[in-house]
Scaffold this motif. Sequence first.
Motif, short mmCIF file in Angstrom:
data_model
loop_
_atom_site.label_atom_id
_atom_site.label_comp_id
_atom_site.label_asym_id
_atom_site.label_seq_id
_atom_site.Cartn_x
_atom_site.Cartn_y
_atom_site.Cartn_z
N UNK B 8 0.83 -1.19 0.00
CA UNK B 8 0.00 0.00 0.00
C UNK B 8 0.87 1.24 0.00
N UNK B 9 0.27 2.40 -0.32
CA UNK B 9 1.09 3.59 -0.45
C UNK B 9 1.51 4.19 0.89
N UNK B 102 -3.54 2.60 -3.17
CA UNK B 102 -3.06 2.72 -4.54
C UNK B 102 -1.91 1.74 -4.76
N UNK B 103 -2.08 0.87 -5.73
CA UNK B 103 -1.05 -0.14 -5.98
C UNK B 103 -1.30 -0.80 -7.33
N UNK B 104 -0.35 -1.57 -7.77
CA UNK B 104 -0.54 -2.37 -8.99
C UNK B 104 0.02 -3.77 -8.72
#
Lengths: 303, 132
Positions: B8-9, B102-104
């Motif tokens: 995670x950010x 926000x992640x990929x």
Amino acid sequence: MDDYLIGVLSNVGVISFIALSAYLLLLIGEISFGQQAFFAIGAYAAGIATALWGWPLAAGLAWGAAVAGAAAVLVGVPTLRLHGLYFAIATLAFAEMVRLLCELFRYQITIDGEPTGPNGADGFRNIRYIFENDIGPLQFLVLIYALLAAALLGFMLMERSRLGVAFRMIGEDVALAGLQGIAVARFKVLAAGLAGALAGIGGGLYAHLTTYVEPRIFDVMLGVHSLAYGLIGGLGTALGPLLGVLIDIGLLESIRSLAGYRMIIFGGVVAFLLIVRPRGLLDETVVHYVRRTWYQIGRGRGN
Amino acid sequence: MACLPGSMQAADIRAKADVACQPTAGTLTYVCTIRLTDSRTNEPLTGIDLSVGADMPSMPMMHNVRPVKATPGREKGTYQAHIELEMAGEWALQLNLSGKLRDRLVQVLRFEDGEIAREISPAAPRPARQKH
């Protein structure tokens, strides 16, 4: 901007680096099927730098470019003595060697309880710099195009310099260039190093864009495409390979109805253009004509 | 089902995704069920904006599947997305997480028309390379 559009534009920007890399070698008259190797080296080196060593992105990308450039010089010294088909085969062999080495390469350290780093055929996951540092897709797109603009500026300055003239002379006729006093071997190795560094920057950007790389990404298919972009776009200017990328990823990709047939059409376009325009759409004649017209318009305004 | 770690950010949450794709009636169309969990606590991750894209590792950046929005499933932390691929073969599914996380995350699966997608594991022998 739509996320899909940002994604496609990011891909166009990233793949332009490897297209420019192949173009630079085409300028000196050499066809390389192996630029994907330097793209791979750049991707792994930059990814290791940011994900494992905690380097900032700029340093990671510079490191990726430097390692790829150095590798290209090392490969260039023995292989640039070869010409034509022999050189093309040597570059292809080197690229396959790098891809197979990537399948064996393991270098993992535990970060936050998770093993991170290249893990052979499973690839290299969690290159998460842009997410950890809250860099948005649009910001990363701007970074890609800023670097691409810098590369294009470098090409334009080079084309106007003695270096660019020397590269084109070597590309036209090696023996004649040598007779004119050009240190052919030195210039060829320099071109190989610069081309490797360019591909390395593209690889570094790709690794951070997708957060994941694996050996199969650096297949010969990527090398063939990077070469084709210059051949269809044109060898008269550095904008040629970019036009090639735009035709493939921008135009053909946008025609979704083509779906899986796109590659067949792309192959047909390449074959057709190689017959009717062997130096691509933006070849030297077109570029010269555009320049002359531009100067004439400028002169007309001046009067 | 396949697992992969991510994170995670801002907070210290690391996301993990389990992906299973079932074929539908259409050609090369699949419904993928994605289960997002915190890899440390195994707690399901809810309220995530998830979109699913795909790219072919053998032809990187050349086949882009337009990312589709995933909708929350019945179970906590599960999401469903309908994807349509251009051709059979190995595809890297890109799970783009946004919103509160926000992640990929990337998962490589092999898709054959009308068959359940299989995870590509490095331990398992890979099938013969596809021709394009």
